[in-house]
Design a protein around this motif. Structure first.
Motif, PDB file in Angstrom:
ATOM      1  N   GLU A 108      44.970  47.107  53.034  1.00 39.88           N
ATOM      2  CA  GLU A 108      45.645  47.124  54.327  1.00 39.88           C
ATOM      3  C   GLU A 108      47.111  47.476  54.171  1.00 39.88           C
ATOM      4  O   GLU A 108      47.686  48.192  54.974  1.00 39.88           O
ATOM      5  CB  GLU A 108      45.497  45.754  54.995  1.00 39.88           C
ATOM      6  N   GLN A 109      47.739  46.962  53.116  1.00 41.48           N
ATOM      7  CA  GLN A 109      49.137  47.291  52.846  1.00 41.48           C
ATOM      8  C   GLN A 109      49.183  48.566  52.029  1.00 41.48           C
ATOM      9  O   GLN A 109      48.739  48.610  50.886  1.00 41.48           O
ATOM     10  CB  GLN A 109      49.815  46.165  52.085  1.00 41.48           C
ATOM     11  N   ARG A 110      49.718  49.633  52.601  1.00 43.94           N
ATOM     12  CA  ARG A 110      49.700  50.929  51.937  1.00 43.94           C
ATOM     13  C   ARG A 110      50.864  51.068  50.970  1.00 43.94           C
ATOM     14  O   ARG A 110      52.019  50.950  51.350  1.00 43.94           O
ATOM     15  CB  ARG A 110      49.752  52.060  52.961  1.00 43.94           C
ATOM     16  N   SER A 111      50.557  51.287  49.724  1.00 45.43           N
ATOM     17  CA  SER A 111      51.525  51.664  48.706  1.00 45.43           C
ATOM     18  C   SER A 111      50.711  52.167  47.525  1.00 45.43           C
ATOM     19  O   SER A 111      49.499  51.968  47.459  1.00 45.43           O
ATOM     20  CB  SER A 111      52.426  50.487  48.301  1.00 45.43           C
ATOM     21  N   HIS A 112      51.382  52.805  46.586  1.00 45.45           N
ATOM     22  CA  HIS A 112      50.663  53.430  45.480  1.00 45.45           C
ATOM     23  C   HIS A 112      49.985  52.387  44.605  1.00 45.45           C
ATOM     24  O   HIS A 112      50.550  51.342  44.296  1.00 45.45           O
ATOM     25  CB  HIS A 112      51.620  54.265  44.633  1.00 45.45           C
ATOM     26  N   LEU A 113      48.755  52.708  44.171  1.00 49.88           N
ATOM     27  CA  LEU A 113      48.027  51.887  43.218  1.00 49.88           C
ATOM     28  C   LEU A 113      48.169  52.510  41.836  1.00 49.88           C
ATOM     29  O   LEU A 113      48.122  53.736  41.684  1.00 49.88           O
ATOM     30  CB  LEU A 113      46.541  51.788  43.585  1.00 49.88           C
ATOM     31  N   TYR A 114      48.329  51.670  40.812  1.00 56.10           N
ATOM     32  CA  TYR A 114      48.530  52.152  39.452  1.00 56.10           C
ATOM     33  C   TYR A 114      47.274  51.865  38.614  1.00 56.10           C
ATOM     34  O   TYR A 114      46.231  52.442  38.846  1.00 56.10           O
ATOM     35  CB  TYR A 114      49.772  51.507  38.845  1.00 56.10           C
ATOM     36  N   GLY A 115      47.376  50.975  37.634  1.00 54.68           N
ATOM     37  CA  GLY A 115      46.280  50.748  36.705  1.00 54.68           C
ATOM     38  C   GLY A 115      45.102  50.036  37.342  1.00 54.68           C
ATOM     39  O   GLY A 115      45.221  49.348  38.357  1.00 54.68           O
ATOM     40  N   ILE A 116      43.929  50.181  36.708  1.00 55.24           N
ATOM     41  CA  ILE A 116      42.713  49.507  37.170  1.00 55.24           C
ATOM     42  C   ILE A 116      41.885  49.148  35.947  1.00 55.24           C
ATOM     43  O   ILE A 116      41.901  49.865  34.934  1.00 55.24           O
ATOM     44  CB  ILE A 116      41.907  50.407  38.140  1.00 55.24           C
ATOM     45  N   THR A 117      41.196  48.009  35.997  1.00 58.05           N
ATOM     46  CA  THR A 117      40.319  47.591  34.919  1.00 58.05           C
ATOM     47  C   THR A 117      39.157  46.811  35.510  1.00 58.05           C
ATOM     48  O   THR A 117      39.216  46.361  36.659  1.00 58.05           O
ATOM     49  CB  THR A 117      41.072  46.743  33.875  1.00 58.05           C
ATOM     50  N   ALA A 118      38.089  46.667  34.728  1.00 60.78           N
ATOM     51  CA  ALA A 118      36.912  45.920  35.149  1.00 60.78           C
ATOM     52  C   ALA A 118      36.836  44.627  34.342  1.00 60.78           C
ATOM     53  O   ALA A 118      37.114  44.610  33.137  1.00 60.78           O
ATOM     54  CB  ALA A 118      35.644  46.754  34.945  1.00 60.78           C
ATOM     55  N   VAL A 119      36.453  43.545  35.007  1.00 67.47           N
ATOM     56  CA  VAL A 119      36.323  42.239  34.370  1.00 67.47           C
ATOM     57  C   VAL A 119      34.842  41.873  34.366  1.00 67.47           C
ATOM     58  O   VAL A 119      34.228  41.716  35.426  1.00 67.47           O
ATOM     59  CB  VAL A 119      37.148  41.174  35.111  1.00 67.47           C
ATOM     60  N   TYR A 120      34.267  41.778  33.153  1.00 69.40           N
ATOM     61  CA  TYR A 120      32.860  41.453  33.003  1.00 69.40           C
ATOM     62  C   TYR A 120      32.703  39.942  32.786  1.00 69.40           C
ATOM     63  O   TYR A 120      33.618  39.275  32.307  1.00 69.40           O
ATOM     64  CB  TYR A 120      32.271  42.155  31.779  1.00 69.40           C
ATOM     65  N   PRO A 121      31.521  39.411  33.106  1.00 72.60           N
ATOM     66  CA  PRO A 121      31.272  38.001  32.774  1.00 72.60           C
ATOM     67  C   PRO A 121      30.962  37.793  31.293  1.00 72.60           C
ATOM     68  O   PRO A 121      30.696  36.687  30.869  1.00 72.60           O
ATOM     69  CB  PRO A 121      30.067  37.648  33.649  1.00 72.60           C
ATOM     70  N   TYR A 122      30.986  38.870  30.504  1.00 75.50           N
ATOM     71  CA  TYR A 122      30.732  38.793  29.068  1.00 75.50           C
ATOM     72  C   TYR A 122      31.614  39.847  28.406  1.00 75.50           C
ATOM     73  O   TYR A 122      32.271  40.640  29.082  1.00 75.50           O
ATOM     74  CB  TYR A 122      29.260  39.069  28.758  1.00 75.50           C
ATOM     75  N   CYS A 123      31.628  39.857  27.072  1.00 72.31           N
ATOM     76  CA  CYS A 123      32.402  40.860  26.347  1.00 72.31           C
ATOM     77  C   CYS A 123      31.531  42.071  26.059  1.00 72.31           C
ATOM     78  O   CYS A 123      30.461  41.932  25.442  1.00 72.31           O
ATOM     79  CB  CYS A 123      32.939  40.285  25.032  1.00 72.31           C
ATOM     80  N   PRO A 124      31.899  43.273  26.488  1.00 75.78           N
ATOM     81  CA  PRO A 124      31.087  44.472  26.214  1.00 75.78           C
ATOM     82  C   PRO A 124      30.915  44.680  24.722  1.00 75.78           C
ATOM     83  O   PRO A 124      31.846  44.513  23.931  1.00 75.78           O
ATOM     84  CB  PRO A 124      31.915  45.597  26.845  1.00 75.78           C
ATOM     85  N   GLY A 125      29.715  45.020  24.355  1.00 69.40           N
ATOM     86  CA  GLY A 125      29.442  45.261  22.947  1.00 69.40           C
ATOM     87  C   GLY A 125      29.273  44.001  22.149  1.00 69.40           C
ATOM     88  O   GLY A 125      29.067  44.050  20.939  1.00 69.40           O
ATOM     89  N   ALA A 126      29.347  42.840  22.790  1.00 67.55           N
ATOM     90  CA  ALA A 126      29.245  41.571  22.062  1.00 67.55           C
ATOM     91  C   ALA A 126      28.368  40.585  22.813  1.00 67.55           C
ATOM     92  O   ALA A 126      28.535  39.404  22.742  1.00 67.55           O
ATOM     93  CB  ALA A 126      30.628  40.978  21.856  1.00 67.55           C
TER      94      ALA A 126
END
Length: 1417
Positions: free
Chosen positions: A1397-1415
């Motif tokens: 709703e508040q317009r301004s530039h978005l920078y970085g993005i990441t995903a949060v898993y309930p586990y560790c990928p590859g582990a």
């Protein structure tokens, strides 16, 4: 056509580009006006000699802006459009839309109207080259020419940088007659030397947004998300082609038909123009090239058609409208020769002008339905004067009606210009009962300020007396009338002013719950005054609940249904509001019913129902200015098919079963409960009266009598008193004379006593300080008898007071004296301090006064004045072991302290034991061979044993009783050690530190951490003094008993970090060399570091309002000489507490985290679908600019880079977790960040230092991996399982993607061909693919870690910044959309988007898993 062919031949003979003479003539010699130099300037509206038809609508004025645009209305602040993609929210003709700047003599912008023959002939030749058949008979009568000559890109300059030498030249021509319009864009050879500009809010992040070329209608439902536009070029590849390609056959010349229909038709579609090599389409999208409709809902990135195509080429997709079918809406001939509106089978929700459609006769109107009561028909010929000057009159079968012309709106009798700012003036009168107080007010001022372009209404009422002003805070409908009148209109809907005009009456009734107070409001509009100011009278009468001081009222957003008839509008609803006082909140509600009556046109077709949506509502009372303020942002639209009228609560329609005196309390829907009214007690069925007087619940004040009445009580004043203003306290009717004022008192003279009036005609006498007595007889007190002065001062008694004067050789005010050397006060040395305040010294028990040299140091030889003992001391005054001699013997030879061995603390204490509680006899410590304290100490006589540390301090909890097993010592780390202050409290000794005239033991005061409190006071003597961290008295701070203690330990207030406003201000001042010119903008910050609501541009006189982030509020910019009324009520800090810098706990499952300036956002996933309704702010970081972000799955911590603070920080995802800065130095522009959860390491890029670095997750073991062959390192990703690192280099000359091991070995280039601006990079741990988003090529591509298997996933991105992979989707942030975009990995299609709703530039993005990928286990 021969002229066209000749023109083509001449141009082609010169080469494959348009020469500068190919531009239409321009400049001062042709009478051009010159736009004022600057960064964000706009011309006054140029009144056209003839009406211009644009997109099927009439335009009478044109505006030219610095940033490569022409519009039919004035421009908003550039931050509202210059970095955004099409569509814009205002009409635009854009030959080169970018952040341009002509400051400092960098180019000129010219514009003019022209009807000269040579100009019109040159324009028509270009037009007929693009439209050889349809424009063969087109003869323009007028032209509008705008030329940008040698203009530069905006550039943040400092003392170390020079302005860029790249300058652009281009021209836009609008040629038209009464029936049609064409636009020509001209780009001469070498005219485009730069293709994009850097966003102002990119801070240190190196970004360049390409310019946009095309057209935008600017009047759709939500223009920023969904609108009508035609884009010619918005990528570097397409922009480079503008000079050498064409849709006319003439390189650098582009022609468009923009007049008689509502779409833009590019030239070159009629097959007659000579073939010119064309570049491939910007973003191919098969299946749309032959689309027949003239207007697409989203003609995103419409291509230059190849010669031979038929009709405009419409293609592209805008995320968020994936399922929307293409729609069209245009004018076409009717069979009877007239013109009517025709809709396709799937009509668009787009509204052409909303207020600008003037139809001479409504073909759907049935004249038998409505009739006038007048005996004879009224006609326009007789009564056209009743219409507004900006309206036209239409005759109907039974009378006439007025309709506002294009670019105006209203009911025809009163019309206002579209998009303008409106003001309302009025008077408010009323009679209110607030609690038990009655308040009347007459003709107080009301002012309203309307920003019609986005439906915002600000209302200010000044002069309402308390407590009524505060009690009116919840009565938002007073300002809500203006929100309905001027709401932003959705397609096909009309706001209140479009229906009622400026003459109507609103009647409003509001009932508050649970108290049942009712108030009536009548607001009467009396037409438009000078300058189109609407005049209004308001009357408020009834009862409202009392609100105490220091409360705030928060109004929740709401929706309200309005029902319409030919002369009345009605609505009803229930609203909730929250009254907050400190940490306590109470939710209350009220029911409202309102109707608006007006005199409408019977031939108008009003909607049956419409829905008003109020997205933001604020109420604020400014106690300093005594102003009540309301602020609302509203839009009006059709009543949704699924929207039903909320069921009326039985509490409101009287169908409840509650029996008096119980009251009905509304619940959810039609549910309710019976509750005893205030003043009664019970379960809601049987209510009994509460005797407030007997139970002490009344608030009757002094001199009053409480009388109980059913459900309440009454306060009556005693004889001789009258009610005070609050209706509860009583004040004397006629106060008796004051004996203190008229001299009728027996007190001593005023220099010795004072008279205190008792309010009942009598007085009390009291001696002044410094005198003693009964007030009638006062005698002087000899203060010097109590020794109030410093020991080094002399006390002088005076009548009623005393004075202290330091003795010769000391300086100070007498209460504090310090030793003065040659007139300069200095702190006492330890030796001087001990001479002034001698202490008891064992083994003799009498005081020893040390001998000091001229510099105040201890003399090496010390002798006791009375006993005759002598000994040597070191520099600290400590006796050197083995040097003491007996009285009468030869003193030791001192001065060579290196020969005799110094006693250790343990040895010194053995030689001179001290009294130690709790036994009262002396304990002699046991020392080892090296003179250190033995870990186990036992008292020789009592048998107690305990452990000590290396300093001989007892370790808490180790003492054992006599006869028991001694403790096992030697492992003190498992037992908490006493602090020095705690030890001194447990075992007090004779004090020092400092002079103790009493001579008894002082027990120090410690704080919660066991440290010495800065102020120490002796429990028995009353002396007070300041101490340092070691508990040592600070010289000159001791005060005498009974005097004011010294002010100790008042550390300087912690300096807060600079805010965004202050950093921006400082940065600009540095760029301006410390002294900006009058035409340079410097932001204004308030004392707390926030942007002041009103901002002004140097000495230009232009001012505007800003939001909390410093962004301009559209529509508030004022001309020189006036300032807009900027209301702090719409700035979040004035009505809401600033968000705490801690974590708002996320939900379970997989979710995305994205960086958006000063906050980190939380966006949960349901599978791969974005759960937009559950999005929220996870972490607010005031003053930061978060760029890179990543997640440690093992410890559930988020890590981020901050380019504003130049830091790297982290925070846990547990509720209430607060940020922790782990890297705070050696950074300039930290951007990309990657976390290796297996190696517990992090990696980051710094585009300011051109480095890639590595450190442990706690910031330790930091080292530089690479600092060579890097230009603009941006994104970084890590493969923890295989130990590989990947990063992008945003180098325009040679962009690349590189790789190495996580230790920096085996560095090599992975991708270096066919890439432009690789902003985002992600490694998918499941598919083992490395993927990147390119803002230059607009591609999303993937490859295997060794660089093989490269393929394009999506080729039509906007301007991606960062990207992350999860499951079968990619999610990337986009700087054009200012949102998160979802892309399917397999199909490459856009599947979803989230736009905060508040317009301004978005920078970085990441995903949060309930586990560790590859582990996973």
């Amino acid at each position: 056509m021969r002229a066209v062919a000749a023109l083509l031949a001449a141009v082609l003979a010169l080469g494959a580009a348009l020469p500068r003479p190919g531009l239409l003539p321009h400049g001062p010699a042709r009478g051009d006006a010159r736009l004022r130099p600057g960064d964000d300037e706009s011309s006054p509206g140029l009144l056209l000699r003839r009406v211009l038809r644009l997109y099927g609508r009439a335009a009478r004025r044109l505006f030219v802006g610095t940033n490569g645009v022409i519009s039919t209305q004035d421009f908003p602040r550039e931050t509202q459009y210059v970095d955004d993609d099409f569509p814009t929210d205002f009409p635009v003709i854009a030959p080169f839309l970018a952040d341009l700047d002509t400051s400092g003599d960098r180019g000129n912008i010219y514009y003019r109207q022209d009807d000269s023959r040579d100009v019109l002939e040159q324009a028509v030749r270009y037009i007929q080259a693009g439209f050889p058949r349809s424009a063969g008979a087109f003869v323009p009568t007028n032209a509008f020419i705008a030329t940008w000559e040698e203009v530069g890109a905006y550039q943040e300059l400092s003392q170390d940088t020079e302005p860029s030498t790249k300058l652009n030249t281009f021209q836009a021509v609008i040629a038209y007659n009464d029936e049609d319009t064409y636009t020509i864009f001209l780009y001469p050879e070498g005219g485009l030397q730069f293709l994009g500009t850097r966003p102002k809010e990119s801070y240190n992040v190196q970004l360049e947004l390409p310019a946009r070329v095309g057209f935008s209608w600017g009047d759709s439902d939500d223009p920023k998300r969904d609108g009508l536009f035609h884009s010619l070029a918005s990528s570097e590849q397409a922009l480079r082609s503008l000079e050498r390609e064409s849709n006319t056959g003439i390189p650098g010349v582009w022609v468009f038909h923009v007049g008689s229909t509502e779409h833009v038709e590019p030239g070159g579609g009629e097959g007659a123009a000579p073939a010119v090599p064309q570049s491939p389409p910007e973003h191919p999208n098969p299946g749309t090239a032959g689309y027949p409709h003239p207007l697409s809902r989203h003609t995103a990135m419409a291509q230059r058609p190849s010669h031979g195509s038929h009709g405009p080429v419409l293609l592209g997709f805008v995320p968020g409208r994936r399922d929307t079918q293409e729609r069209s809406h245009w004018l076409q001939p009717r069979g009877d020769g007239g013109t009517g509106q025709s809709f396709s089978a799937n009509p668009s929700s787009y509204s052409s002008g909303q207020h600008g459609v003037g139809v001479e006769e409504d073909v759907h109107f049935n004249p038998d339905v409505f009739t006038y009561s007048a005996a004879s028909k009224e006609t326009c010929a007789q009564h056209h004067g009743r219409c507004s000057p900006h309206a036209f009159c239409t005759d109907y079968a039974a009378g006439f009606c007025c309709h506002c012309r294009a670019t105006f709106y209203g009911n025809g009798r009163q019309c206002l210009p579209e998009g303008a700012v409106h003001r309302l003036n009025g008077k408010v009168s009323g009679s209110l009962r607030v609690g038990r107080a009655s308040v009347r007010f007459q003709d107080v001022d009301l002012h309203a300020y309307i920003v019609g372009s986005d439906g915002r209404a600000y209302t200010a009422i000044s002069g309402v007396p308390q407590p009524a002003a505060r009690a009116l805070l919840p009565l938002l409908p007073v300002g809500g009338l203006f929100a309905w009148l001027f709401a932003l209109e959705e397609p096909g809907s009309e706001n209140g002013f479009s229906i009622t005009g400026a003459e109507f009456t609103q009647s409003l009734e509001v009932t508050f719950y649970p108290g049942g107070e009712t108030v009536q409001v009548t607001q009467t509009a009396e037409g438009l005054g000078p300058d189109n100011y609407l005049s209004l009278r308001t009357h408020i009468q009834g009862e409202v609940p009392f609100l105490p001081e220091n409360v705030t009222v928060h109004i929740t957003p709401y929706k309200e249904l309005y029902s319409y008839s030919s002369s009345a509008v009605t609505s009803s609803g229930q609203r909730e509001y929250v009254v907050a006082a400190g940490t306590a909140n109470q939710t209350l509600s009220y029911r409202l019913r309102q109707n608006v009556t007006f005199s409408g046109c019977p031939h108008s077709r009003l909607p049956a129902r419409q829905q008003l949506s109020v997205a933001r509502a604020f109420a604020l009372f400014d106690s300093h200015e005594h102003v009540l303020r309301y602020a609302l942002a509203a839009r009006i639209g059709p009543a949704r098919d699924d929207a039903e009228n909320p069921g009326v609560s039985p509490c409101h329609d009287g169908s409840h079963t509650c029996e008096a005196p119980a009251r009905c309390q509304p619940g959810v829907g039609t549910e309710y409960t019976c509750e005893c009214a205030a003043g009664y007690r019970g379960d809601g069925q049987g209510c009994r009266d509460v005797d407030e007087c007997a139970e002490g619940l009344s608030q009757c004040g002094p001199f009053s009598v409480c009388l109980n009445v059913p459900g309440s009580y009454r306060c009556e004043c005693r004889d001789g008193y009258q009610p005070a203003g609050d209706g509860q306290a009583c004040v004397p009717l006629a106060p008796p004379s004051d004996p203190c004022e008229d001299g009728r008192h027996p007190c001593a003279p005023a220099d010795r006593a004072r008279c205190l009036s008792r309010g009942d005609g009598r007085a009390t006498c009291e001696c002044l300080p410094g005198y003693t007595g009964d007030g009638i007889h006062c005698s002087d007190v000899d203060e010097c008898a109590e020794s109030p002065c410093h020991p080094a001062a002399i006390c002088y008694n005076t009548p009623g007071s005393f004075s202290c004067r330091c003795r010769p050789g000391y300086a100070g005010d007498g209460s504090q004296c310090t030793y003065a050397a040659e007139g300069n006060p200095q702190r006492l040395t330890p030796c001087q301090h001990e001479r002034m305040y001698p202490r008891e010294v064992p083994p003799l028990g009498d005081g020893h006064v040390p001998q000091c040299d001229e510099q105040g140091r201890y003399r090496p030889l010390q002798c006791h004045g009375s006993s005759g003992h002598c000994w040597c001391v070191d520099a600290a005054g400590q006796e050197i072991a083995g040097t003491r001699t007996a009285p009468g013997t030869t003193p030791p030879r001192c001065g060579s302290p290196g020969n005799p061995q110094r006693l250790t603390p343990c040895q010194h204490e053995r030689m001179y034991p001290r009294e130690v509680p709790p036994l009262g006899d002396g304990h002699v410590p046991q020392c080892d061979e090296q003179g250190r304290y033995r870990p186990l100490q036992c008292h020789g006589s009592s048998g107690h044993c305990w452990c000590v540390d290396a300093a001989g301090q007892e370790i808490a909890g180790t003492r054992t009783a006599p006869g028991t097993t001694p403790p096992r010592c030697g492992s003190p780390e498992s037992i908490q050690q006493l602090t020095p202050c705690e030890h001194a409290r447990m075992y007090p000794r004779e004090v020092p530190p400092g002079p103790s005239p009493v001579g008894d033991g002082h027990v120090p005061q410690c704080d919660e951490q066991g440290r010495y409190r800065p102020l120490q006071c002796h429990g028995s003597s009353g002396h007070c003094w300041c101490v340092d961290a070691a508990g040592q008295e600070i010289a000159g701070t001791r005060t005498a008993p009974g005097t004011t203690p010294p002010r100790c330990g008042s550390p300087e207030p912690t300096e807060r970090p600079p805010s965004m406003c202050e950093r921006w201000r400082q940065s600009l001042l540095e760029h301006y060399g410390g002294s900006p010119r009058g035409d340079q903008y410097v932001p204004q910050c308030d004392p707390s570091g926030d942007f002041t609501p009103l901002q002004c541009h140097g000495d230009s006189g232009y001012c505007w309002c800003v939001e909390q982030s410093g962004r301009e509020i559209p529509g508030t910019r004022s001309e020189p000489g006036t300032t807009p009324p900027c209301l702090p009520s719409v700035a979040p800090p004035s009505v809401r507490p600033e968000p705490r810098p801690d974590v708002s706990p996320p939900g379970a499952g997989t979710f995305l985290l994205y960086a958006q300036g000063q906050q980190i956002g939380y966006l949960p996933l349901n599978g791969t679908r974005l759960q937009k309704e559950a999005a929220k702010t996870l972490l607010s970081l005031h003053g930061s600019i978060v760029v890179g972000i990543d997640y440690d799955c093992r410890e559930r911590m988020i890590y981020w880079t901050d380019v504003a603070g130049r830091t790297i920080s982290r925070a846990g995802l547990e509720p209430g977790s607060e940020p922790e800065t782990i890297i705070s130095s050696g950074l300039i522009s930290p951007e990309g960040l990657a976390v290796d959860h297996l190696r517990r390491a992090m990696f980051w890029t710094d585009s300011g230092l051109d480095r890639i670095e590595r450190a442990r997750l706690d910031g330790s073991e930091r080292r530089v991996l690479f600092d060579t062959e890097l230009v603009n390192p941006r994104a970084i990703a890590v493969d923890p399982v295989r130990g590989n690192l990947y990063w992008t280099d945003w180098n325009r000359e040679a962009p690349k993607i590189e790789t190495s091991t996580v230790n920096g070995a085996n560095r090599r280039v992975l991708v270096h061909t066919d890439i432009g601006l690789p902003n985002g990079l992600t490694f998918d741990p499941f598919s083992k693919l490395l993927c990147w988003a390119d803002a230059g090529t607009k591609h999303l591509e993937c490859t295997f870690p060794d660089g093989t298997g490269r393929r394009v996933i999506q080729s039509n991105l906007n301007y991606p910044f960062s990207i992350i992979s999860y499951a079968n989707h990619f999610y990337h942030t986009d700087w054009r959309r200012d949102g998160v975009i979802a892309v399917n990995k397999e199909t490459g299609s856009f599947t979803d988007e989230y736009l905060p709703e508040q317009r301004s530039h978005l920078y970085g993005i990441t995903a949060v898993y309930p586990y560790c990928p590859g582990a996973r286990k």
